[in-house]
Scaffold this active site. Structure first.
Site, PDB file in Angstrom:
ATOM      1  N   ASP A  92       5.112  13.523  -2.981  1.00 31.63           N
ATOM      2  CA  ASP A  92       4.572  13.842  -4.312  1.00 31.63           C
ATOM      3  C   ASP A  92       3.691  15.095  -4.242  1.00 31.63           C
ATOM      4  O   ASP A  92       2.505  15.030  -4.504  1.00 31.63           O
ATOM      5  CB  ASP A  92       3.776  12.645  -4.868  1.00 31.63           C
ATOM      6  CG  ASP A  92       2.550  12.284  -4.049  1.00 31.63           C
ATOM      7  OD1 ASP A  92       2.522  12.569  -2.824  1.00 31.63           O
ATOM      8  OD2 ASP A  92       1.583  11.734  -4.625  1.00 31.63           O
ATOM      9  N   ASP A  97      -1.423  18.233   0.464  1.00 36.64           N
ATOM     10  CA  ASP A  97      -1.118  17.844   1.842  1.00 36.64           C
ATOM     11  C   ASP A  97       0.369  17.531   2.011  1.00 36.64           C
ATOM     12  O   ASP A  97       0.928  17.735   3.093  1.00 36.64           O
ATOM     13  CB  ASP A  97      -2.012  16.691   2.339  1.00 36.64           C
ATOM     14  CG  ASP A  97      -2.010  15.486   1.431  1.00 36.64           C
ATOM     15  OD1 ASP A  97      -1.764  15.629   0.215  1.00 36.64           O
ATOM     16  OD2 ASP A  97      -2.268  14.384   1.930  1.00 36.64           O
ATOM     17  N   ASP A  98       1.041  17.092   0.938  1.00 34.68           N
ATOM     18  CA  ASP A  98       2.506  16.960   0.997  1.00 34.68           C
ATOM     19  C   ASP A  98       3.132  18.332   1.226  1.00 34.68           C
ATOM     20  O   ASP A  98       4.104  18.452   1.988  1.00 34.68           O
ATOM     21  CB  ASP A  98       3.060  16.410  -0.324  1.00 34.68           C
ATOM     22  CG  ASP A  98       2.466  15.093  -0.723  1.00 34.68           C
ATOM     23  OD1 ASP A  98       3.091  14.050  -0.512  1.00 34.68           O
ATOM     24  OD2 ASP A  98       1.353  15.104  -1.288  1.00 34.68           O
ATOM     25  N   ASN A 133       0.554  12.454  -7.192  1.00 35.61           N
ATOM     26  CA  ASN A 133      -0.555  13.392  -7.385  1.00 35.61           C
ATOM     27  C   ASN A 133      -0.466  14.101  -8.732  1.00 35.61           C
ATOM     28  O   ASN A 133      -1.487  14.364  -9.379  1.00 35.61           O
ATOM     29  CB  ASN A 133      -0.554  14.422  -6.258  1.00 35.61           C
ATOM     30  CG  ASN A 133      -0.959  13.822  -4.929  1.00 35.61           C
ATOM     31  OD1 ASN A 133      -1.873  13.002  -4.872  1.00 35.61           O
ATOM     32  ND2 ASN A 133      -0.291  14.217  -3.856  1.00 35.61           N
ATOM     33  N   THR A 172       5.297   9.983   1.826  1.00 40.41           N
ATOM     34  CA  THR A 172       3.910  10.458   1.740  1.00 40.41           C
ATOM     35  C   THR A 172       3.378  10.402   0.308  1.00 40.41           C
ATOM     36  O   THR A 172       2.415  11.087  -0.027  1.00 40.41           O
ATOM     37  CB  THR A 172       3.787  11.900   2.284  1.00 40.41           C
ATOM     38  OG1 THR A 172       4.609  12.775   1.492  1.00 40.41           O
ATOM     39  CG2 THR A 172       4.209  11.984   3.744  1.00 40.41           C
ATOM     40  N   ASN A 197      -9.910   5.186  -0.297  1.00 43.09           N
ATOM     41  CA  ASN A 197     -10.486   6.446  -0.765  1.00 43.09           C
ATOM     42  C   ASN A 197     -10.579   6.497  -2.290  1.00 43.09           C
ATOM     43  O   ASN A 197     -11.602   6.873  -2.839  1.00 43.09           O
ATOM     44  CB  ASN A 197      -9.735   7.668  -0.187  1.00 43.09           C
ATOM     45  CG  ASN A 197      -8.242   7.684  -0.496  1.00 43.09           C
ATOM     46  OD1 ASN A 197      -7.715   6.799  -1.150  1.00 43.09           O
ATOM     47  ND2 ASN A 197      -7.566   8.711  -0.016  1.00 43.09           N
ATOM     48  N   GLU A 230      -6.340   2.855  -0.726  1.00 46.20           N
ATOM     49  CA  GLU A 230      -5.908   4.254  -0.520  1.00 46.20           C
ATOM     50  C   GLU A 230      -4.996   4.652  -1.689  1.00 46.20           C
ATOM     51  O   GLU A 230      -4.247   3.819  -2.204  1.00 46.20           O
ATOM     52  CB  GLU A 230      -5.185   4.328   0.836  1.00 46.20           C
ATOM     53  CG  GLU A 230      -4.682   5.706   1.234  1.00 46.20           C
ATOM     54  CD  GLU A 230      -3.392   6.094   0.575  1.00 46.20           C
ATOM     55  OE1 GLU A 230      -3.208   7.288   0.284  1.00 46.20           O
ATOM     56  OE2 GLU A 230      -2.565   5.187   0.316  1.00 46.20           O
ATOM     57  N   PHE A 231      -4.987   5.929  -2.046  1.00 48.89           N
ATOM     58  CA  PHE A 231      -4.320   6.375  -3.274  1.00 48.89           C
ATOM     59  C   PHE A 231      -2.847   5.968  -3.366  1.00 48.89           C
ATOM     60  O   PHE A 231      -2.398   5.462  -4.406  1.00 48.89           O
ATOM     61  CB  PHE A 231      -4.435   7.905  -3.421  1.00 48.89           C
ATOM     62  CG  PHE A 231      -3.691   8.445  -4.614  1.00 48.89           C
ATOM     63  CD1 PHE A 231      -4.235   8.353  -5.889  1.00 48.89           C
ATOM     64  CD2 PHE A 231      -2.428   9.011  -4.479  1.00 48.89           C
ATOM     65  CE1 PHE A 231      -3.538   8.822  -7.000  1.00 48.89           C
ATOM     66  CE2 PHE A 231      -1.728   9.485  -5.589  1.00 48.89           C
ATOM     67  CZ  PHE A 231      -2.287   9.391  -6.849  1.00 48.89           C
ATOM     68  N   ASN A 232      -2.050   6.209  -2.328  1.00 48.48           N
ATOM     69  CA  ASN A 232      -0.605   5.965  -2.442  1.00 48.48           C
ATOM     70  C   ASN A 232      -0.293   4.491  -2.684  1.00 48.48           C
ATOM     71  O   ASN A 232       0.665   4.160  -3.391  1.00 48.48           O
ATOM     72  CB  ASN A 232       0.132   6.452  -1.182  1.00 48.48           C
ATOM     73  CG  ASN A 232       0.169   7.964  -1.091  1.00 48.48           C
ATOM     74  OD1 ASN A 232       0.056   8.668  -2.093  1.00 48.48           O
ATOM     75  ND2 ASN A 232       0.306   8.474   0.133  1.00 48.48           N
ATOM     76  N   HIS A 266      -3.840  14.478   5.157  1.00 46.33           N
ATOM     77  CA  HIS A 266      -3.250  13.149   5.378  1.00 46.33           C
ATOM     78  C   HIS A 266      -1.750  13.185   5.687  1.00 46.33           C
ATOM     79  O   HIS A 266      -1.289  12.619   6.676  1.00 46.33           O
ATOM     80  CB  HIS A 266      -3.450  12.284   4.131  1.00 46.33           C
ATOM     81  CG  HIS A 266      -4.842  12.211   3.623  1.00 46.33           C
ATOM     82  ND1 HIS A 266      -5.777  11.354   4.141  1.00 46.33           N
ATOM     83  CD2 HIS A 266      -5.474  12.892   2.632  1.00 46.33           C
ATOM     84  CE1 HIS A 266      -6.924  11.484   3.486  1.00 46.33           C
ATOM     85  NE2 HIS A 266      -6.765  12.416   2.568  1.00 46.33           N
ATOM     86  N   ASP A 267      -0.995  13.821   4.781  1.00 47.85           N
ATOM     87  CA  ASP A 267       0.461  13.692   4.848  1.00 47.85           C
ATOM     88  C   ASP A 267       1.063  14.420   6.052  1.00 47.85           C
ATOM     89  O   ASP A 267       2.128  14.030   6.542  1.00 47.85           O
ATOM     90  CB  ASP A 267       1.097  14.207   3.557  1.00 47.85           C
ATOM     91  CG  ASP A 267       0.722  13.355   2.364  1.00 47.85           C
ATOM     92  OD1 ASP A 267       0.297  12.202   2.560  1.00 47.85           O
ATOM     93  OD2 ASP A 267       0.849  13.848   1.230  1.00 47.85           O
TER      94      ASP A 267
HETATM   95  C1  BDR Z   1      -2.796  10.432  -0.133  1.00 50.45           C
HETATM   96  O1  BDR Z   1      -3.016  10.519  -1.532  1.00 50.45           O
HETATM   97  C2  BDR Z   1      -2.562  11.744  -2.020  1.00 50.45           C
HETATM   98  O2  BDR Z   1      -3.474  12.292  -2.914  1.00 50.45           O
HETATM   99  C3  BDR Z   1      -2.298  12.616  -0.834  1.00 50.45           C
HETATM  100  O3  BDR Z   1      -1.212  13.493  -1.086  1.00 50.45           O
HETATM  101  C4  BDR Z   1      -1.985  11.647   0.255  1.00 50.45           C
HETATM  102  O4  BDR Z   1      -0.613  11.318   0.269  1.00 50.45           O
HETATM  103  C5  BDR Z   1      -4.129  10.308   0.557  1.00 50.45           C
HETATM  104  O5  BDR Z   1      -4.785   9.164   0.136  1.00 50.45           O
HETATM  105 CA    CA Z   2       1.034  12.623  -0.892  1.00 49.29          CA
END
Ligand code: BDR
Ligand code: CA
Length: 320
Positions: free
Chosen positions: A10, A14-15, A39, A124, A158, A164-166, A235-236
């Site tokens: 997405d 970082d992707d 994202n 990711t 986070n 965590e977001f994903n 992260h990714d």
């Molecule tokens: C993940 O959430 C997204 O915002 C980043 O791309 C990463 O995949 C980190 O928590």
């Molecule tokens: Ca991502």
């Protein structure tokens, strides 16, 4: 021999850096990219995947658009972290090609089914496409070589203290994915928050010509990754790096169950390192054996050596 990967993502700053890493690493063959809403919306993540892969010298990698929203919930983006475009301050040339016809879920199933045991699937973003794929084709987990995600955390989250977001974005999809019968290699916040693009790292990136000046540095400059404090966490990139060089990370077998019901804890990856789990039957599978290899340590120096060496090689090939 290089490892073929399919990257479900997405982009996302970082992707985008993960796509560039995959395009640049000599032992990885970026066989295809699929996109998902996360994202930013799926139209934008698809446009970004096309632009980034072409910019990074991989203009013929097929990009296939996927799910526009989580399975059950409304989409919640992360523009506050990645900017409205999803790429922070990076402005790339418009791509010269369109996404492939068809849907990412069909593409993933067909591509993996055509080469059983060969393809490593890396996710990711939110796990919407992956959950739909394993629901439609339950044999899929047995056909991948490895399955790696950036997502989750054995500790704190986070986007919320627990999640965590994903995983938080689409907890039902994550629960289905963890319960699909494969071993998920979970590259979560436990390690990714130690993969920080510090000032010395960014100084090295400034030596990488247009790769550094047009993509890496402007993207990172506007990456508001609040959980990481000052320096942004890539992260990714960790997930793809673990395919190129698994030994950069240490792994611990675990049972991971995804919380889908909690008022305060929705999207939490409840991780039991004893191998026994709550076994609630909440959609994350029955049974109590390990369903994941959770990354619990990272050699940050080796990680950045690997990533910067890969970007350096990519930068050289882009300037030729
Ligand atoms: C993940 O959430 C997204 O915002 C980043 O791309 C990463 O995949 C980190 O928590
Ligand atoms: Ca991502």
């Amino acid at each position: 021999m290089s490892t073929p990967i399919l990257l479900d993502c997405d982009p996302g700053i970082d992707d985008a850096l993960a796509i560039a890493f995959a395009a640049g690493h000599p032992d990885i063959e970026l066989a295809g990219i699929t996109t998902v809403a996360g994202n930013v919306g799926v139209g934008q993540t698809t446009a970004n995947a096309l632009a980034v892969s072409e910019f990074a010298g991989a203009p013929s990698v097929p990009v296939t658009r996927g799910s526009a929203a989580p399975l059950l919930r409304a989409a919640r983006d992360a523009r506050d972290v990645h900017g409205d475009s999803g790429l922070g301050g990076a402005v790339l040339p418009p791509p010269s090609r369109d996404a492939e016809p068809g849907h990412a879920v069909d593409y993933l199933i067909e591509t993996i089914a055509a080469s059983p045991g060969e393809i490593t699937l890396v996710a990711t973003g939110p796990l919407t496409n992956i959950a739909l794929a394993v629901r439609r084709e339950p044999r899929l987990p047995g056909w991948v070589r490895d399955f790696v995600i950036m997502g989750g955390s054995a500790g704190r989250g986070n986007v919320t203290p627990a999640a965590e977001f994903n995983i938080w974005s689409d907890p039902e999809a994550a629960a289905i994915t963890f319960g699909a019968g494969w071993t998920v290699r979970m590259i979560g916040l436990d390690v990714t928050l130690q993969a920080l693009a510090t000032p010395p790292v960014r100084a090295r990136m400034s030596e990488f010509g247009t790769l550094g000046d047009t993509l890496l540095l402007p993207a990172l400059a506007q990456y508001h990754d609040s959980a990481a404090g000052g320096d942004p966490a890539v992260h990714d990139v960790c997930a793809v790096a673990s395919v190129a060089e698994p030994s950069v990370f240490g792994y611990t077998p675990a049972r991971v169950e995804v919380e889908t019901a909690g008022r305060l804890t929705s999207g939490m990856t409840v991780t039991s390192f004893t191998g026994s789990g709550p076994g609630t039957g909440s959609g994350s599978g029955s049974g109590s054996g390990p369903n994941a290899e959770v990354a619990t340590s990272i050699d940050s120096g080796a990680f950045w050596d690997l990533v910067l060496k890969t970007y350096s090689g990519l930068a050289s090939s882009m300037s030729r």
